[in-house]
Design a protein around this motif. Structure first.
Motif, PDB file in Angstrom:
ATOM      1  N   SER A 176       0.810  -1.294  -0.089  1.00  0.00           N
ATOM      2  CA  SER A 176      -0.055   0.154   0.165  1.00  0.00           C
ATOM      3  C   SER A 176       1.002   1.220  -0.115  1.00  0.00           C
ATOM      4  CB  SER A 176      -0.662  -0.052   1.210  1.00  0.00           C
ATOM      5  OG  SER A 176      -1.776  -0.937   1.215  1.00  0.00           O
ATOM      6  N   PHE A 200     -15.416   0.952   4.498  1.00  0.00           N
ATOM      7  CA  PHE A 200     -14.195   0.527   3.482  1.00  0.00           C
ATOM      8  C   PHE A 200     -14.350   1.438   2.364  1.00  0.00           C
ATOM      9  CE2 PHE A 200     -13.184  -3.465   6.247  1.00  0.00           C
ATOM     10  CZ  PHE A 200     -11.762  -2.992   6.511  1.00  0.00           C
ATOM     11  N   SER A 219     -13.798   5.030   3.003  1.00  0.00           N
ATOM     12  CA  SER A 219     -12.084   5.152   2.941  1.00  0.00           C
ATOM     13  C   SER A 219     -11.451   5.077   1.799  1.00  0.00           C
ATOM     14  CB  SER A 219     -11.635   4.263   4.046  1.00  0.00           C
ATOM     15  OG  SER A 219     -10.360   4.532   4.269  1.00  0.00           O
ATOM     16  N   VAL A 220     -11.865   4.075   0.715  1.00  0.00           N
ATOM     17  CA  VAL A 220     -11.166   4.040  -0.463  1.00  0.00           C
ATOM     18  C   VAL A 220     -11.506   5.287  -1.207  1.00  0.00           C
ATOM     19  CG1 VAL A 220     -11.306   2.949  -2.659  1.00  0.00           C
ATOM     20  CG2 VAL A 220     -11.387   1.429  -0.519  1.00  0.00           C
ATOM     21  N   GLY A 266      -9.789   8.271   0.328  1.00  0.00           N
ATOM     22  CA  GLY A 266      -8.312   8.160   0.198  1.00  0.00           C
ATOM     23  C   GLY A 266      -7.934   8.559  -1.273  1.00  0.00           C
ATOM     24  N   LEU A 309      -3.703   5.089   2.591  1.00  0.00           N
ATOM     25  CA  LEU A 309      -4.822   4.395   3.536  1.00  0.00           C
ATOM     26  C   LEU A 309      -5.753   4.149   2.359  1.00  0.00           C
ATOM     27  CD1 LEU A 309      -5.199   6.890   6.500  1.00  0.00           C
ATOM     28  CD2 LEU A 309      -4.214   4.589   6.377  1.00  0.00           C
ATOM     29  N   LEU A 322      -4.668   0.649   1.202  1.00  0.00           N
ATOM     30  CA  LEU A 322      -5.139  -0.365   2.370  1.00  0.00           C
ATOM     31  C   LEU A 322      -6.292  -0.440   2.776  1.00  0.00           C
ATOM     32  CD1 LEU A 322      -3.431  -1.880   4.457  1.00  0.00           C
ATOM     33  CD2 LEU A 322      -3.378   0.070   6.007  1.00  0.00           C
ATOM     34  N   SER A 323      -7.271   0.447   2.491  1.00  0.00           N
ATOM     35  CA  SER A 323      -8.617  -0.149   2.348  1.00  0.00           C
ATOM     36  C   SER A 323      -9.096  -0.695   1.346  1.00  0.00           C
ATOM     37  CB  SER A 323      -9.430   1.438   2.391  1.00  0.00           C
ATOM     38  OG  SER A 323      -9.158   2.397   3.397  1.00  0.00           O
ATOM     39  N   SER A 331      -8.137  -4.212   1.989  1.00  0.00           N
ATOM     40  CA  SER A 331      -9.204  -4.736   3.101  1.00  0.00           C
ATOM     41  C   SER A 331     -10.605  -5.067   2.447  1.00  0.00           C
ATOM     42  CB  SER A 331      -9.227  -3.692   4.213  1.00  0.00           C
ATOM     43  OG  SER A 331      -7.906  -3.310   4.808  1.00  0.00           O
ATOM     44  N   THR A 340      -5.645  -5.180  11.117  1.00  0.00           N
ATOM     45  CA  THR A 340      -5.340  -3.914  10.707  1.00  0.00           C
ATOM     46  C   THR A 340      -5.821  -3.059  11.859  1.00  0.00           C
ATOM     47  OG1 THR A 340      -7.343  -3.459   9.331  1.00  0.00           O
ATOM     48  CG2 THR A 340      -5.555  -4.251   8.336  1.00  0.00           C
ATOM     49  N   CYS A 365      -7.275   1.694   8.730  1.00  0.00           N
ATOM     50  CA  CYS A 365      -8.148   2.387   7.329  1.00  0.00           C
ATOM     51  C   CYS A 365      -8.954   3.188   7.596  1.00  0.00           C
ATOM     52  CB  CYS A 365      -8.622   0.984   6.626  1.00  0.00           C
ATOM     53  SG  CYS A 365      -7.641  -0.053   6.340  1.00  0.00           S
ATOM     54  N   TRP A 366      -9.644   3.435   9.085  1.00  0.00           N
ATOM     55  CA  TRP A 366     -10.763   4.226   9.284  1.00  0.00           C
ATOM     56  C   TRP A 366     -10.336   5.344   9.776  1.00  0.00           C
ATOM     57  CZ3 TRP A 366     -12.796  -0.728  10.917  1.00  0.00           C
ATOM     58  CH2 TRP A 366     -13.454  -1.473   9.520  1.00  0.00           C
TER      59      TRP A 366
END
Length: 424
Positions: free
Chosen positions: A181, A355, A358-359, A362, A373, A376-377, A380, A394, A398-399
């Protein structure tokens, strides 16, 4: 001069004031201890060290909370989205503990299932205000430091494996996913393709080549595809040339890895047209879900609706054995269904949306940290389909995005030892 430059590029001491970095460091340190002490020193098989790794990791995080309890107690307010995420996991805790006690589950197993969710809830709150100042961290330094440690782990694992010890070159999750990531975030945020970063990634891939699961393969394929599109989409001829080289390299890689390696078997299974070829992986995951649903229905409407609770166990027929005390499930919908019954589907969808948010945040904001992040999201999100425990590993990292902290203008000058000040 070059030695000083290299040491500067892996100098992470100024970053220890950030809880976000300390969590990453605990991931690395816990995995290093597992590799050195338990696999190489005590002869524990690598696939049996996951629980040990989690105990070590949570011990470090608990000690950190004790050492910084005054700072945490000074928290004046909680932002709305942090409260929603943290509150959701606290609801899971309450639901799981109450139902687990009603179902007379083992107290230690209830505790074992509850602690990781409490850690996630606390971490999301703890990190909500830190990321504006954490932008001062250079992900390059963190990535370089991780590369050095992972290379040492890979060499130790390779030597141990050749010596007949029960180890392997690759570390356990989530270290490979965290490194890549960072790796993709670095490449994605640069104006020109950074060759030294590419070389670092390929070196580790060479060590880990014989033991890639399909989730990692998909994540790497998505990551490299995004990098290719970023750098070459405007020049279709160059894009096709690079794509050809990548495909050729992939074909060579597939042909040179041993046929009996896990990576080779997983690739063969993924592309096989035989419906029985996935029995040892996909088939067992399907069997887990069917067993959970069937046994909850047999135990009545309450268990079917509210689940087995924390500390849950169920029986399932696997490929080569019958497991009477299975306490986890791979698919996210099975994992949530096992613990929380029909309510688990709602919880599962909620976590999936966290998630997804977060994507989105990010990748739509401008800093390298937010892109890291975001990647990484993304991985996940993929793991929700294959191995839900990755989310637990994790620890809610991620959040910890905060939209207002991730504009391009919010990036500050890198931290140096002369300019370190408390973030709060």
């Amino acid at each position: 001069m070059k030695q000083k430059y290299f040491l500067k590029k892996i100098d992470i001491l100024p970053y220890f004031k950030f809880f976000s970095f300390r969590i990453l460091f605990y991931f690395i340190l816990a995995q290093f201890i597992v590799k050195l002490v338990f696999e190489l020193g005590m002869g524990m098989w690598w696939y049996k060290t996951s629980q040990t790794y989690q105990y070590i990791l949570y011990s470090f995080i608990a000690l950190d909370y004790v050492a910084t309890s005054i700072q945490f107690a000074r928290l004046k307010y909680i932002k709305a989205f942090s409260l929603i995420i943290s509150g959701t996991f606290l609801i899971l805790c309450v639901h799981g503990v109450i139902v687990g006690l009603i179902n007379d589950n083992k107290l230690f197993k209830i505790f074992n299932d509850t602690v990781p969710l409490i850690v996630i809830a606390l971490n999301v709150i703890r990190l909500q205000d830190e990321f504006k100042s954490a932008q001062k961290m250079e992900i390059e330094r963190i990535m370089n430091f991780m590369f050095v440690v992972l290379l040492i782990i890979a060499v130790l694992g390779t030597v141990g494996m050749l010596a007949g010890l029960p180890t392997r070159p690759a570390p356990g999750d989530p270290l490979p996913e965290i490194f890549f990531s960072l790796f993709f975030a670095k490449l994605f945020s640069e104006k020109k393709l950074h060759i030294p970063t590419l070389l670092m990634g390929f070196v580790l891939l060479a060590f880990w080549a014989d033991d890639f699961n399909r989730t990692k393969m998909l994540f790497l394929a998505l990551g490299f595809s995004m990098i290719m599109l970023k750098y070459f989409w405007k020049n279709i001829i160059l894009f096709l040339a690079v794509a050809t080289v990548v495909i050729a390299a992939g074909a060579i890689f597939i042909n040179i890895i041993p046929e009996d390696s896990k990576t080779a078997r997983r690739l063969a299974s993924a592309f096989s047209s035989n419906e029985y070829s996935n029995d040892a992986s996909t088939g067992e995951r399907d069997a887990e879900y069917r067993a959970i649903v069937s046994q909850q229905q047999q135990q009545g409407i309450f268990v079917s609706s509210f689940g087995f609770g924390h500390g849950a166990e169920y029986a399932v027929q696997l490929t080569h054995r019958y497991d009477y005390e299975r306490s986890f499930a791979h698919y996210s919908w099975a994992w949530f269904k096992m613990r929380y019954g029909d309510f688990g589907y709602l919880y599962c969808l909620t976590v999936f949306l966290f998630f997804l948010w977060s994507v989105f945040v990010g990748f739509t904001k401008g800093s390298k940290w937010s892109i890291f992040l975001g990647f990484l999201s993304l991985v996940s999100l993929i793991y929700m389909y294959t191995y839900t425990n990755f989310i637990i590993l994790t620890t809610g990292f991620c959040w910890c995005l905060r939209s207002s902290s991730f504009t391009k203008n919010s990036i500050s000058k890198p931290v140096s030892r002369l300019s370190v000040s408390e973030s709060n």
